[in-house]
Design a protein around this motif. Structure first.
Motif, PDB file in Angstrom:
ATOM      1  N   VAL A  21       5.671   4.345 -14.668  1.00 30.58           N
ATOM      2  CA  VAL A  21       4.685   5.065 -13.853  1.00 30.58           C
ATOM      3  C   VAL A  21       3.415   4.230 -13.761  1.00 30.58           C
ATOM      4  CG1 VAL A  21       3.329   7.188 -13.572  1.00 30.58           C
ATOM      5  CG2 VAL A  21       5.587   7.288 -14.658  1.00 30.58           C
ATOM      6  N   VAL A  22       2.935   4.008 -12.535  1.00 27.36           N
ATOM      7  CA  VAL A  22       1.656   3.332 -12.303  1.00 27.36           C
ATOM      8  C   VAL A  22       0.700   4.348 -11.694  1.00 27.36           C
ATOM      9  CG1 VAL A  22       0.447   1.525 -11.035  1.00 27.36           C
ATOM     10  CG2 VAL A  22       2.705   1.060 -12.001  1.00 27.36           C
ATOM     11  N   VAL A  23      -0.440   4.536 -12.333  1.00 23.93           N
ATOM     12  CA  VAL A  23      -1.420   5.538 -11.916  1.00 23.93           C
ATOM     13  C   VAL A  23      -2.660   4.857 -11.364  1.00 23.93           C
ATOM     14  CG1 VAL A  23      -2.908   7.430 -12.702  1.00 23.93           C
ATOM     15  CG2 VAL A  23      -0.603   7.174 -13.651  1.00 23.93           C
ATOM     16  N   THR A  24      -3.157   5.355 -10.225  1.00 24.77           N
ATOM     17  CA  THR A  24      -4.353   4.798  -9.623  1.00 24.77           C
ATOM     18  C   THR A  24      -4.967   5.824  -8.673  1.00 24.77           C
ATOM     19  OG1 THR A  24      -5.233   2.915  -8.350  1.00 24.77           O
ATOM     20  CG2 THR A  24      -3.088   3.766  -7.694  1.00 24.77           C
ATOM     21  N   ASP A  25      -6.139   5.511  -8.137  1.00 22.35           N
ATOM     22  CA  ASP A  25      -6.734   6.366  -7.114  1.00 22.35           C
ATOM     23  C   ASP A  25      -6.038   6.100  -5.786  1.00 22.35           C
ATOM     24  OD1 ASP A  25      -8.532   4.364  -5.381  1.00 22.35           O
ATOM     25  OD2 ASP A  25      -8.731   3.820  -7.493  1.00 22.35           O
ATOM     26  N   GLY A  26      -6.176   7.028  -4.848  1.00 23.73           N
ATOM     27  CA  GLY A  26      -5.468   6.919  -3.588  1.00 23.73           C
ATOM     28  C   GLY A  26      -5.885   5.748  -2.728  1.00 23.73           C
ATOM     29  N   PHE A  27      -7.135   5.320  -2.829  1.00 26.26           N
ATOM     30  CA  PHE A  27      -7.618   4.187  -2.037  1.00 26.26           C
ATOM     31  C   PHE A  27      -6.923   2.907  -2.489  1.00 26.26           C
ATOM     32  CE2 PHE A  27     -10.599   0.741  -1.112  1.00 26.26           C
ATOM     33  CZ  PHE A  27     -10.902   0.993   0.214  1.00 26.26           C
ATOM     34  N   SER A  28      -6.972   2.629  -3.789  1.00 24.96           N
ATOM     35  CA  SER A  28      -6.332   1.431  -4.331  1.00 24.96           C
ATOM     36  C   SER A  28      -4.813   1.497  -4.185  1.00 24.96           C
ATOM     37  CB  SER A  28      -6.692   1.259  -5.810  1.00 24.96           C
ATOM     38  OG  SER A  28      -8.086   1.230  -5.998  1.00 24.96           O
ATOM     39  N   GLY A  29      -4.252   2.687  -4.420  1.00 24.88           N
ATOM     40  CA  GLY A  29      -2.807   2.844  -4.348  1.00 24.88           C
ATOM     41  C   GLY A  29      -2.260   2.606  -2.961  1.00 24.88           C
ATOM     42  N   ASN A  30      -2.965   3.085  -1.935  1.00 26.60           N
ATOM     43  CA  ASN A  30      -2.504   2.891  -0.573  1.00 26.60           C
ATOM     44  C   ASN A  30      -2.554   1.421  -0.180  1.00 26.60           C
ATOM     45  OD1 ASN A  30      -3.034   2.973   2.628  1.00 26.60           O
ATOM     46  ND2 ASN A  30      -1.925   4.800   2.004  1.00 26.60           N
ATOM     47  N   ILE A  31      -3.619   0.733  -0.600  1.00 23.66           N
ATOM     48  CA  ILE A  31      -3.719  -0.702  -0.312  1.00 23.66           C
ATOM     49  C   ILE A  31      -2.605  -1.465  -1.019  1.00 23.66           C
ATOM     50  CG2 ILE A  31      -5.109  -2.769  -0.717  1.00 23.66           C
ATOM     51  CD1 ILE A  31      -7.594  -1.053  -0.237  1.00 23.66           C
ATOM     52  N   ALA A  32      -2.374  -1.142  -2.286  1.00 26.09           N
ATOM     53  CA  ALA A  32      -1.324  -1.825  -3.054  1.00 26.09           C
ATOM     54  C   ALA A  32       0.049  -1.581  -2.437  1.00 26.09           C
ATOM     55  CB  ALA A  32      -1.347  -1.351  -4.507  1.00 26.09           C
ATOM     56  N   LEU A  33       0.322  -0.341  -2.031  1.00 29.34           N
ATOM     57  CA  LEU A  33       1.614  -0.009  -1.440  1.00 29.34           C
ATOM     58  C   LEU A  33       1.848  -0.803  -0.159  1.00 29.34           C
ATOM     59  CD1 LEU A  33       4.174   1.770  -1.241  1.00 29.34           C
ATOM     60  CD2 LEU A  33       2.782   3.421   0.022  1.00 29.34           C
ATOM     61  N   LYS A  34       0.839  -0.852   0.710  1.00 27.78           N
ATOM     62  CA  LYS A  34       1.007  -1.566   1.976  1.00 27.78           C
ATOM     63  C   LYS A  34       1.122  -3.068   1.761  1.00 27.78           C
ATOM     64  CE  LYS A  34      -1.002   2.070   4.779  1.00 27.78           C
ATOM     65  NZ  LYS A  34      -2.169   2.588   5.515  1.00 27.78           N
TER      66      LYS A  34
END
Length: 352
Positions: free
Chosen positions: A228-241
């Motif tokens: 499980v990798v936990v982060t805020d939605g801003f960082s997570g969305n950038i990382a995912l894309k």
């Protein structure tokens, strides 16, 4: 045990009713005890069901012709929640007519409707969007939040960790999933105050069914070293894309390299089994189905461009979460966390 049925927004997504119904039919082969509520244009759904006899006796149709547009603002979609296929699918979960809703429609609208209709679970401040990503290890990794909350405090991150671990136990079978916080370095002193506070709380928490392993950098997300990798939605969305873009880059680069010359084409034929395995591993349809965790009900978001196989994976996610009682697992874990004190924004309060 009588399993609650799954509501499918048959009108959402780019590929149409036929793909959504075909995906649900594929998923039912794996979960034959489930029944479905198919929401959308009745005539089109009935035509799609003609190709899937296994779905006829297991499905009820809720007629609806109104659809949420792909570029429609969430605020506009909310006003039509009671008349659109997406809104009625989520509404079925709220009314108890379904245990889960699956849609391939507008993500922002789906999140807004789900939050308003289902509300967050007791002990959860904000829901989070979680998805499975491929890794080099034996199991996929769950990452959250992927865009539902652009700013998060330490309390939110701790709650995301608890929810992600509960989801991971269902997917991986690990009793104590390995949880890490996304950061700019793995050293304990790196990162924002929110990350430091969240890490401190997770290290101190006892009785939780997870193993907190500190921080992880973005280039290690797909290595298979955590669950499980936990982060805020801003960082997570950038990382995912960034991850999705890198996957497309690799596949396009290979395609270009293997068609550049006659020798390259021959090399492709020789290495085809390996390249097919790579293509399968990177195909987003094989990891389709993001979950809005933390709501009083299960809502799964499918890629808008998903194939029938991709939709089937999204429905499969909903079925597995219902079979394994995800919300009850999260509730139990939050109870374990209830005694932990957490200082947030200068004020001391309960972590759950």
């Amino acid at each position: 045990m009588t399993l609650p049925r799954i509501a499918v927004d048959a009108m959402g997504g780019d590929e149409g009713v036929q793909t959504m119904v075909s995906g649900a039919a594929l998923a039912r082969r794996r979960h034959d005890k489930f029944k479905f509520l198919l929401v959308g244009d009745e005539s089109r759904i009935k035509a799609a069901l003609d190709a899937h006899p296994n779905m006829r006796g297991a499905s009820e149709i809720l007629h609806c012709e109104d659809v949420v547009g792909g570029d429609e603002k969430p605020t506009q979609a909310l006003r039509r929640a009671k008349t659109t296929s997406m809104g009625l699918a989520v509404g079925a979960v709220k009314a108890g007519d379904a245990g889960a809703a699956v849609s391939a429609g507008n993500t922002g609208a789906l999140m807004a409707m789900s939050k308003l209709a289902l509300r967050t679970m007791p002990g959860i401040d904000r829901p989070a969007l979680a998805a499975l990503l491929p890794t080099l290890g034996d199991n996929d990794v769950i990452m959250l939040d992927l865009g539902a909350n652009t700013e998060c405090d330490a309390r939110n991150l701790v709650q995301f960790a608890v929810m992600g671990a509960a989801y991971s136990r269902i997917v991986t079978g690990r009793e104590e999933p390995r949880v890490r916080l996304l950061n700019i370095g793995t050293e304990e002193l790196k990162g924002t105050e929110e990350l430091q506070q969240a890490a401190s709380t997770l290290r101190a928490a006892t009785g939780l069914s997870l193993s907190f392993d500190g921080f992880i950098e973005a280039d290690k997300i797909n290595r298979g070293t955590c669950d499980v990798v936990v982060t805020d939605g801003f960082s997570g969305n950038i990382a995912l894309k960034a991850i999705e873009g890198a996957a497309r880059f690799v596949t396009d680069l290979l395609r270009s390299a293997f068609t550049s010359s006659l020798r390259s084409k021959f090399g492709f034929l020789v290495s085809r089994p390996a390249t097919e395995l790579l293509r399968h591993h990177l195909d987003p349809n094989n990891h389709n189905g993001a979950v809005f965790l933390g709501l009083n009900g299960v809502v799964v978001k499918s890629h808008g461009s998903a194939t029938a196989a991709g939709v089937a994976n999204a429905v499969d996610v909903a079925a597995r979460l219902l079979e394994n009682e995800l919300t009850q697992r999260i509730t139990a874990d939050l109870a374990e966390l209830g005694g932990t004190r957490l200082r947030t924004n200068g004020a001391e309060g309960e972590a759950a």
